[in-house]
Scaffold this motif. Structure first.
Motif, PDB file in Angstrom:
ATOM      1  N   ALA A  13      -3.147  -1.762   0.168  1.00 15.35           N
ATOM      2  CA  ALA A  13      -2.163  -2.611  -0.518  1.00 15.35           C
ATOM      3  C   ALA A  13      -1.073  -1.753  -1.132  1.00 15.35           C
ATOM      4  O   ALA A  13       0.116  -2.098  -1.085  1.00 15.35           O
ATOM      5  CB  ALA A  13      -2.853  -3.443  -1.598  1.00 15.35           C
ATOM      6  N   MET A  16       1.325  -0.679   1.529  1.00  9.38           N
ATOM      7  CA  MET A  16       2.230  -1.768   1.894  1.00  9.38           C
ATOM      8  C   MET A  16       3.311  -1.956   0.836  1.00  9.38           C
ATOM      9  O   MET A  16       4.488  -2.151   1.152  1.00  9.38           O
ATOM     10  CB  MET A  16       1.438  -3.065   2.073  1.00  9.38           C
ATOM     11  CG  MET A  16       0.725  -3.153   3.390  1.00  9.38           C
ATOM     12  SD  MET A  16       0.323  -4.841   3.794  1.00  9.38           S
ATOM     13  CE  MET A  16      -1.291  -4.987   3.128  1.00  9.38           C
ATOM     14  N   LEU A  17       2.908  -1.875  -0.443  1.00  8.25           N
ATOM     15  CA  LEU A  17       3.893  -2.045  -1.512  1.00  8.25           C
ATOM     16  C   LEU A  17       4.905  -0.908  -1.499  1.00  8.25           C
ATOM     17  O   LEU A  17       6.098  -1.133  -1.728  1.00  8.25           O
ATOM     18  CB  LEU A  17       3.187  -2.118  -2.868  1.00  8.25           C
ATOM     19  CG  LEU A  17       2.437  -3.415  -3.127  1.00  8.25           C
ATOM     20  CD1 LEU A  17       1.652  -3.325  -4.416  1.00  8.25           C
ATOM     21  CD2 LEU A  17       3.407  -4.560  -3.221  1.00  8.25           C
ATOM     22  N   LEU A  19       5.851   0.726   1.131  1.00 12.77           N
ATOM     23  CA  LEU A  19       6.739   0.453   2.256  1.00 12.77           C
ATOM     24  C   LEU A  19       7.784  -0.593   1.860  1.00 12.77           C
ATOM     25  O   LEU A  19       8.979  -0.456   2.187  1.00 12.77           O
ATOM     26  CB  LEU A  19       5.900  -0.055   3.431  1.00 12.77           C
ATOM     27  CG  LEU A  19       6.443   0.183   4.819  1.00 12.77           C
ATOM     28  CD1 LEU A  19       6.638   1.655   5.052  1.00 12.77           C
ATOM     29  CD2 LEU A  19       5.496  -0.392   5.845  1.00 12.77           C
ATOM     30  N   ALA A  20       7.323  -1.629   1.149  1.00 12.81           N
ATOM     31  CA  ALA A  20       8.249  -2.673   0.704  1.00 12.81           C
ATOM     32  C   ALA A  20       9.294  -2.089  -0.231  1.00 12.81           C
ATOM     33  O   ALA A  20      10.481  -2.421  -0.147  1.00 12.81           O
ATOM     34  CB  ALA A  20       7.481  -3.794   0.002  1.00 12.81           C
ATOM     35  N   ASN A  47       8.838  -5.092  -6.728  1.00 11.55           N
ATOM     36  CA  ASN A  47       7.828  -4.362  -5.960  1.00 11.55           C
ATOM     37  C   ASN A  47       7.185  -3.269  -6.806  1.00 11.55           C
ATOM     38  O   ASN A  47       5.970  -3.058  -6.738  1.00 11.55           O
ATOM     39  CB  ASN A  47       8.464  -3.735  -4.715  1.00 11.55           C
ATOM     40  CG  ASN A  47       8.876  -4.780  -3.724  1.00 11.55           C
ATOM     41  OD1 ASN A  47       8.462  -5.925  -3.823  1.00 11.55           O
ATOM     42  ND2 ASN A  47       9.690  -4.403  -2.775  1.00 11.55           N
TER      43      ASN A  47
END
Lengths: 93, 123, 161
Positions: A13, A16-17, A19-20, A47
């Motif tokens: 997670a 992913m964060l 990357l965001a 984010n």
């Protein structure tokens, strides 16, 4: 076993964060006009706040949640100020 | 990693699922910021991050610490409250600013301000 | 009583947030919270917000549930649009709608709901002609969206009458 699974999913997670955050940063740096940059900044701080919450789940440290709360409030105020500047700055020109 | 081992396995699975789903929603929202072509399209992307992503990640945290009972969960509730209350205001203001600028610079692409009735009569 | 606490709901909410932030009900915290919430309510009097009366708690609960389900559904829809948007262009555009809500607070709530829902963004409201300018991400959904807006308007009129 459970501990390993939850650690790995928190790590996933967080990746992913991150990357965001990178995508929002890209829009903020590139974004053709000023409003795109402000939108990128707004997404970036939300984010970052979620990233802090993920760290908080991992460590169970209350400081992370307090920081996330402060980031949420201050980011809102700064975005409002920037958006207001877009309207007012043009009026003065 | 002392506190996470105390979670029962059903709760751990639920926390993992909520956290991963929330992070995926956040990633999709930021992806929309890159992929969508015009500014007004991109204005929709952060709402996924704020409504879906924030809610799911904070729910994961609430569930985790409500079961562990190691700390209070009011911070997450306040985060959800602040984010849902503030983001619409911010996006509305940004949309208005963008509309105002576009009307000055490239009036063809955006709808014009409706003419007031009294002025329309006098013309 | 009314002179001391002009907005009881606002004062209670401020006190509640203060106590949650401090996470204690010690006498000192409680005292500072009481003073803060009272004084900030006096400040709010200076801003002169329009008063409106909320009624029908059952309608409010149903409305909140309806909005939550709609936000959930459009979250999924917009996520699908973004994931599929690589090849084809998105069919988005501006829509102008008639909207005759009288109450300012009801309009503010409607604006926040529409903006918080992924796929619709509130841009402008002309109070003279009662026209609402909205940007929709998916124009194919426009008739369904208009029906949703009418339902929201009817509920808000009932709540803020």
């Amino acid at each position: 076993m459970t501990e390993l699974a939850i650690l790995w999913s928190i790590l996933l997670a967080q990746v992913m964060l991150a990357l965001a955050m990178g995508l929002a940063l890209y829009r903020m740096v590139k974004g053709p006009r000023a409003q795109d940059r402000i939108l990128g900044l707004d997404t970036l701080y939300i984010n970052a706040m979620l990233m802090l919450v993920a760290f908080g789940i991992r460590t169970a440290n209350t400081v992370y949640f307090e920081t996330a709360l402060i980031v949420a409030v201050i980011g809102f105020v700064s975005s409002i100020a920037l958006a207001k500047f877009l309207m007012r700055g043009e009026v003065i020109e | 990693m002392s506190h996470l081992t105390d979670l029962p396995s059903w709760a751990a699975i639920l926390v993992c699922a909520l956290l991963l789903l929330g992070a995926a929603m956040t990633l999709i929202g930021s992806l929309g910021l890159i992929r969508l072509p015009s500014f007004y399209d991109r204005l929709h992307a952060p709402t996924i991050t704020t409504s879906g992503g924030t809610l799911l990640v904070c729910l994961a945290s609430i569930l985790c610490f409500a079961i562990l009972q190691s700390r209070w969960i009011f911070h997450e509730l306040l985060i959800i409250f602040f984010i849902t209350a503030t983001t619409p205001v911010m996006l509305m203001l940004l949309g208005q600013a963008a509309l105002y600028r576009d009307r000055l610079e490239k009036p063809r692409d955006v709808p014009q301000k409706p003419v007031p009735l009294s002025m329309a009569d006098s013309q | 009583m009314r002179a001391w606490f002009p907005y009881p709901l606002l004062s209670t909410a401020l006190l509640g947030i203060w106590l949650l932030l401090n996470q204690s009900v010690a006498p000192g915290t409680l005292l500072v919270g009481l003073v803060l919430s009272t004084v900030l309510a006096w400040v709010a009097v200076k801003l002169q917000p329009k008063r409106s009366h909320l009624n029908r708690l059952r309608t409010i609960a149903g409305f909140v549930l309806l909005v939550a389900v709609d936000i959930l559904r459009s979250n999924i829809a917009v996520a699908g649009i973004i994931l599929r948007s690589r090849g084809q262009a998105v069919r988005s555009g501006f829509v102008s709608v008639d909207c005759d809500l009288q109450d300012e607070n009801a309009l503010a709530v409607l604006a926040c709901i529409l903006t918080a829902t992924p796929g619709t963004a509130w841009l402008e409201y002309d109070s003279r002609q009662k026209k609402l300018l909205v940007h929709l991400l998916d124009l194919e959904d426009e008739p369904a969206w208009r029906r949703t807006l009418e339902r929201y308007e009817a509920s808000l009129k009932e709540i803020f009458q």
